[in-house]
Motif scaffolding. Structure first.
Motif, PDB file in Angstrom:
ATOM      1  N   ARG A  15       0.981  -1.187  -0.044  1.00  0.00           N
ATOM      2  CA  ARG A  15       0.062  -0.010   0.006  1.00  0.00           C
ATOM      3  C   ARG A  15       0.860   1.186   0.003  1.00  0.00           C
ATOM      4  O   ARG A  15       0.598   2.062  -0.852  1.00  0.00           O
ATOM      5  CB  ARG A  15      -0.840  -0.179   1.231  1.00  0.00           C
ATOM      6  CG  ARG A  15      -1.404   1.184   1.754  1.00  0.00           C
ATOM      7  CD  ARG A  15      -2.483   1.960   0.830  1.00  0.00           C
ATOM      8  NE  ARG A  15      -3.016   3.038   0.937  1.00  0.00           N
ATOM      9  CZ  ARG A  15      -2.574   4.237   1.159  1.00  0.00           C
ATOM     10  NH1 ARG A  15      -1.065   4.523   0.501  1.00  0.00           N
ATOM     11  NH2 ARG A  15      -3.205   5.392   1.477  1.00  0.00           N
ATOM     12  N   GLU A  16       1.818   1.357   0.611  1.00  0.00           N
ATOM     13  CA  GLU A  16       2.839   2.621   0.893  1.00  0.00           C
ATOM     14  C   GLU A  16       3.420   2.756  -0.535  1.00  0.00           C
ATOM     15  O   GLU A  16       4.142   3.990  -0.643  1.00  0.00           O
ATOM     16  CB  GLU A  16       3.637   2.333   2.036  1.00  0.00           C
ATOM     17  CG  GLU A  16       3.073   2.151   3.507  1.00  0.00           C
ATOM     18  CD  GLU A  16       2.039   3.322   3.822  1.00  0.00           C
ATOM     19  OE1 GLU A  16       2.285   4.518   3.449  1.00  0.00           O
ATOM     20  OE2 GLU A  16       1.002   2.878   4.317  1.00  0.00           O
ATOM     21  N   LEU A  18       2.294   2.553  -3.409  1.00  0.00           N
ATOM     22  CA  LEU A  18       1.667   2.841  -4.639  1.00  0.00           C
ATOM     23  C   LEU A  18       1.472   4.440  -5.000  1.00  0.00           C
ATOM     24  O   LEU A  18       1.981   5.361  -3.980  1.00  0.00           O
ATOM     25  CB  LEU A  18       0.011   2.417  -4.137  1.00  0.00           C
ATOM     26  CG  LEU A  18      -0.538   1.121  -3.952  1.00  0.00           C
ATOM     27  CD1 LEU A  18      -1.762   0.916  -3.583  1.00  0.00           C
ATOM     28  CD2 LEU A  18       0.041   0.318  -5.146  1.00  0.00           C
ATOM     29  N   ALA A  23      -2.955   4.585  -4.615  1.00  0.00           N
ATOM     30  CA  ALA A  23      -3.677   4.430  -3.026  1.00  0.00           C
ATOM     31  C   ALA A  23      -4.912   4.913  -2.676  1.00  0.00           C
ATOM     32  O   ALA A  23      -5.608   4.294  -1.731  1.00  0.00           O
ATOM     33  CB  ALA A  23      -2.644   5.136  -2.382  1.00  0.00           C
ATOM     34  N   GLN A  24      -5.175   5.868  -3.521  1.00  0.00           N
ATOM     35  CA  GLN A  24      -6.752   6.502  -3.097  1.00  0.00           C
ATOM     36  C   GLN A  24      -7.677   5.508  -3.548  1.00  0.00           C
ATOM     37  O   GLN A  24      -8.678   5.054  -3.058  1.00  0.00           O
ATOM     38  CB  GLN A  24      -6.677   7.668  -3.888  1.00  0.00           C
ATOM     39  CG  GLN A  24      -7.932   8.808  -3.546  1.00  0.00           C
ATOM     40  CD  GLN A  24      -7.890   9.941  -4.328  1.00  0.00           C
ATOM     41  OE1 GLN A  24      -8.243   9.898  -5.478  1.00  0.00           O
ATOM     42  NE2 GLN A  24      -7.270  11.156  -3.830  1.00  0.00           N
ATOM     43  N   TYR A  26      -7.284   2.149  -3.704  1.00  0.00           N
ATOM     44  CA  TYR A  26      -6.911   0.959  -2.661  1.00  0.00           C
ATOM     45  C   TYR A  26      -7.834   1.197  -1.552  1.00  0.00           C
ATOM     46  O   TYR A  26      -8.447   0.422  -1.035  1.00  0.00           O
ATOM     47  CB  TYR A  26      -5.707   0.936  -2.578  1.00  0.00           C
ATOM     48  CG  TYR A  26      -5.493  -0.121  -1.133  1.00  0.00           C
ATOM     49  CD1 TYR A  26      -5.012  -1.539  -1.389  1.00  0.00           C
ATOM     50  CD2 TYR A  26      -5.503   0.323   0.090  1.00  0.00           C
ATOM     51  CE1 TYR A  26      -4.766  -2.195  -0.508  1.00  0.00           C
ATOM     52  CE2 TYR A  26      -4.997  -0.367   1.078  1.00  0.00           C
ATOM     53  CZ  TYR A  26      -4.764  -1.747   1.005  1.00  0.00           C
ATOM     54  OH  TYR A  26      -4.729  -2.741   1.634  1.00  0.00           O
ATOM     55  N   ASP A  27      -7.643   2.553  -0.833  1.00  0.00           N
ATOM     56  CA  ASP A  27      -8.347   3.001   0.372  1.00  0.00           C
ATOM     57  C   ASP A  27     -10.030   2.719  -0.048  1.00  0.00           C
ATOM     58  O   ASP A  27     -10.683   2.602   1.267  1.00  0.00           O
ATOM     59  CB  ASP A  27      -8.070   4.374   0.623  1.00  0.00           C
ATOM     60  CG  ASP A  27      -6.410   4.381   1.201  1.00  0.00           C
ATOM     61  OD1 ASP A  27      -6.073   3.255   1.557  1.00  0.00           O
ATOM     62  OD2 ASP A  27      -5.895   5.341   1.330  1.00  0.00           O
TER      63      ASP A  27
END
Length: 916
Positions: A15-16, A18, A23-24, A26-27
């Motif tokens: 995750r970190e 991306l 990442a947005q 993913y969240d």
């Protein structure tokens, strides 16, 4: 977990690492792990990884790839301008869709644009016009259980909100049949088996069903629930449903302030039509492979002018009234509208111009309406004073009441007229939606803008004259603003105050200090005016939304009036007559209340079939306390099923408030209408056609009352002849002796006609049929008596069955008739009748009786005083394990014992002619 839902597995470990955009994504997937996330990227909604594969497969779009510094990801995109058609496919496939929109202007943002889920699309909570059927409500339901079983249903697009409760789960299934929700959430200990076919079950957890949380949420919408809701289960169901409706808003302004009215109803306030009855009577959809709404009861009654009217018609047919006064009020209104052609047509002409006011106010209250929606609302409200005028001469109490309820909402109409442009732009952020005259600041800004543009319009002519360059042009574009363009051949004539702005291939573009100053004035005035228009529009929209409750009340009255006009139009055009309705004598009516014993119809017609048949044969019906049960016989294709449905539809129409297709009708108000008509199965659920038939039959026997109407068509046909007849006889006797419901029983068990003759309050009716050398002709006329044959082979021939098969069937029948002539038979008074296969011959043979104790036991016989028979009967009853028997097994056992006794009685009767 479905690979389309939850965080993409490919991203979980890093995750970190991306990119900010991924990442947005993913969240959001992690936050909405029960939904398929559509992620706005420019003009497209994108999905990645497993979700992309799902979108590509379900929506039939191209699967592509995205590659960045962290890797390569599958990607599929849907154009935002046409997203609804693709979303519909995803919903039909069972997915819940979370729409993540850009909530920042990309031109004003440094770095990644912020995105947020603005709405969650589910089958039962849609509000988008493109995804909704304008003629039908789209309900989502919530079920909770406690001391009672509670149901709440909500149409998020219109604000229609209902709640009720019943004592048992079967009752909830019946109430669900009224509303036919497309989606439901279930509280703790509620089984999904209660839901109708096609209803999506959505997970939502148990917390929203918690009593305290639900209680607070419901009261925040509708005020105190004291005296409104009847149980904690109802509160829990309503609270959970409101919580779910807020959840699907995506957390962005999730209050639904237009939901300010909750209707709690008692199921006993309406005739109960369960899902089986709605389906078998084809109220809204024909029972064909693909379904068809053109030849249904709702379709033939639909002369409505508006979408709210069509939805209200649907509701009235699903929930016919049982209170006589309310029924008579509707009949009074229909009668006056039928007789007053000018009033009826005047109201219809006005209603034709209205928009879907219920969904308009819903969009306005949710902050999703544009300026065109407000103008549409205003145009609809403008109709109200004109309709009030059309009703001015009415003498009917119901119509006068509706006229008084039609609030003209003058202040709302005036506000919209003064503020919103007559033909506003669709977009609400780019100006062109608010009249400059509505606001002094806006007027000044638009004047400044217009003055500047007028100066620029004059600039081209003045500069040509000043410079002597005839080809000089003044223009504007979004990148460089206003400019003066001069071709290369005229560059020598350019004045010294011109400053170069842009070089082209064959020309130069310039500006002057004065042009630049004017440009600044214009752009500042235009931008501020557009912003002010948006602010003013939002303020106007909020003011209108504050009147949601009043506007919804007007919508309800207009919809009700629309249905009454529709009923009157159908009555006038198709010769419907006003029925006389009364309370059943057994219902202990108040003094002075009109009572009607049973159903008396003269020359009734099937409202749907008569529209499709060139010549429809009307038929009468008489069912009352003296003729409670009618056993209806006749060949296939003679009209038995049509006749029974015709009676049921006439009753439904009358209690919905409509006139009926008949010469006359006196009708007892019916509390429930049951049907066991047609064949169906549930292979996936492990239930055969016969098991489905018995399940429906069990429901009828458990819940029918002496004020119910029951239609039974060919009960017992899914098993052996002996078993089928035993069931049919037992059911007939139960209806007659114990339940007392008005019953139409169509059957090919012709021996059942003998049973009807032996029961005090039963009678036989049959359809006349003629047979000659050319075949069988059906007269479709019903009268008292019994049919002499089923004519099954003749019907098969008429249907086009291979001639060799038909001929062989006739040979088999002749062989059976020959055997029957050599076998003595006495059975329920059938001696001497034409055989049931349609050919002349001796009587039918009696079904072979099964022994009491087992296959090896002898059938009991009388020893002169009946002692042995009684002993055998007692032993059989002792050995019957009633605690483990199914209802069907119990009925078969009872029928078996009854037939043994009857056989013994006939064998010992010194005067056999007394047998019946």
């Amino acid at each position: 977990m479905d690979t389309a839902l939850g965080p993409p597995e490919k991203m979980v470990e890093r995750r970190e690492d991306l990119t900010p955009m991924m990442a947005q994504y993913y969240d959001l997937c992690a936050q909405y792990d029960d939904s398929l996330v559509l992620f706005q990227v420019g003009d497209f909604y994108e999905a990645f990884c497993g979700a992309a594969e799902t979108v590509a497969r379900q929506c039939e779009v191209t699967l592509t790839k995205r590659e960045d510094s962290t890797g390569q990801y599958a990607m599929a995109g849907l154009p935002i301008d046409n997203a609804e058609s693709y979303v519909e496919r995803l919903l039909e496939a069972g997915y819940r869709v979370a729409v993540a929109d850009q909530v920042e202007d990309p031109e004003e943002t440094t770095g990644v644009v912020e995105r947020a889920v603005t709405r969650i699309l589910t089958p039962g909570t849609l509000t988008e016009d493109e995804l909704l059927d304008g003629d039908r409500n789209n309900y989502v339901g919530a079920l909770a259980t406690g001391d009672v079983h509670a149901l709440a249903v909500l149409d998020v697009s219109t604000g229609d909100f209902y709640a009720t409760s019943v004592e048992n789960a079967d009752g909830i299934r019946d109430e669900l049949g009224r509303f036919d929700p497309t989606e439901a959430i279930l509280g703790p200990n509620v089984a999904a088996t209660q839901l109708p076919d096609g209803c999506t079950v959505s997970s939502f957890g148990e917390d929203p069903f918690e009593e305290k949380q639900a209680h607070e949420l419901v009261e925040s919408y509708v005020g105190s629930v004291e005296g409104l809701l009847a149980s904690t289960a109802e509160i829990r169901a309503c609270g959970a449903l409101l919580s779910y409706a807020e959840y699907v808003r995506g957390g962005v302004d999730d209050r639904l302030d237009y939901l300010n009215h909750l209707t709690r109803y008692d199921p006993h306030e309406y005739m109960l039509l369960d899902a089986v009855a709605v389906r078998s009577l084809e109220l809204f959809e024909r029972r064909t492979v693909h379904g068809d709404e053109s030849n249904t009861l709702a379709a033939v009654l639909d002369k409505t002018a508006s979408a709210p009217g069509r939805r209200t018609l649907d509701d009235w047919l699903r929930r016919p009234l049982i209170e006589r006064e309310a029924i008579v009020e509707r009949h009074d209104a229909v009668g006056e509208l039928r007789d007053s052609v000018s009033m009826r047509e005047g109201i219809y002409d006005q209603l034709r111009t209205v928009y879907d006011i219920e969904r308009l106010i819903s969009r306005i209250a949710r902050g999703r309406a544009n300026a065109r929606d407000l103008r549409s609302l205003k145009a609809t409200l403008d109709v109200v004073p004109r309709i009030r005028q059309e009703l001015a001469e009415s003498s009917c109490g119901k119509l006068n009441s509706l006229r008084d309820e039609l609030d003209t909402l003058d202040e709302v109409r005036t506000l919209i007229e003064q503020s919103v442009c007559d033909n506003p732009d669709k977009e609400i952020t780019t100006g062109g939606i608010i009249k400059p005259s509505y606001n002094d600041d806006l007027a000044r800004l638009r004047e400044t803008e217009q003055d500047g543009k007028s100066w620029i319009d004059d600039l081209e002519a003045s500069e040509r004259e000043r410079t002597g360059i005839d080809s000089l042009k003044v223009g504007q574009n979004s990148v460089h603003g206003y400019y003066i363009e001069v071709t290369d051949t005229n560059l020598d004539s350019v004045p010294d105050d011109y400053e170069r702005r842009q070089t082209l291939k064959n020309a130069e573009r310039y500006y002057t200090p004065e042009l630049k100053e004017r440009e600044g004035e214009i752009l500042r005035a235009e931008q501020r005016a557009d912003e002010l228009e948006y602010e003013l529009f939002c303020s106007v929209r909020t003011e209108v939304a504050d009147e949601s409750e009043r506007i919804q009340a007007v919508a309800d009255s207009l919809a009700e009036l629309d249905v009454l006009v529709s009923f009157a139009t159908v009555a006038a055009e198709h010769d419907y007559t006003r029925p006389v309705v009364g309370t059943a004598p057994s219902d202990s009516p108040a003094e002075g209340t009109l009572t009607v014993d049973g159903i008396h119809i003269e020359n009734g017609r099937h409202p749907v079939v008569e529209r499709t048949e060139e010549s429809f044969v009307p038929n009468g019906t008489m069912l009352d306390s003296d003729d409670q049960i009618a056993v209806v016989t006749g060949p296939n294709m003679s009209g038995k099923s049509t006749y029974m449905r015709q009676v049921a539809l006439i009753v439904i129409l009358a209690q919905a408030g409509s006139f009926v297709p008949a010469e006359s009708a006196r009708l007892q108000i019916v509390d429930r209408l049951f049907t066991r008509v047609g064949a169906s199965d549930d292979i996936a659920g492990g239930r055969s056609t016969f098991m489905m038939e018995m399940t429906e039959l069990a429901d009828i026997l458990d819940h029918a009352t002496d004020q119910s109407l029951v239609l039974l068509d060919e009960v017992g046909r899914g098993t052996s002849t002996v078993d089928g007849f035993a069931i049919a006889q037992a059911v007939t006797e139960q209806m007659h002796d114990e339940i007392g419901a008005l019953t139409l029983f169509a059957t090919h068990h012709h021996d059942l006609t003998g049973i009807a003759e032996s029961l005090d309050n039963a009678h036989n009716r049959y359809f006349r049929t003629q047979q000659d050398e050319d075949g069988v002709s059906f007269e479709h006329a019903v009268e008292r008596g019994t049919a002499d044959a089923s004519y099954g082979v003749e019907v098969a021939a008429t249907a086009g069955v291979n001639q060799s098969v038909v001929d062989r069937a006739r040979e088999v029948l002749d062989e059976q008739a020959g055997r029957a002539e050599t076998e003595p038979s006495e059975h329920h008074g059938t001696a001497g009748r034409t055989s049931l296969n349609g050919h002349s011959g001796s009587t039918t043979t009696e079904p072979k009786q099964q022994p009491l104790h087992g296959a090896d036991d002898e059938e009991p016989t009388d020893d002169g005083n009946g002692k042995r028979l009684n002993a055998d009967l007692q032993q059989a009853l002792i050995e019957a394990d009633i605690a483990t028997m199914t209802p069907l097994e119990a009925m078969n056992k009872l029928a078996n014992l009854q037939q043994v006794v009857e056989t013994n009685r006939r064998n010992t009767d010194p005067n056999p002619s007394n047998s019946s």
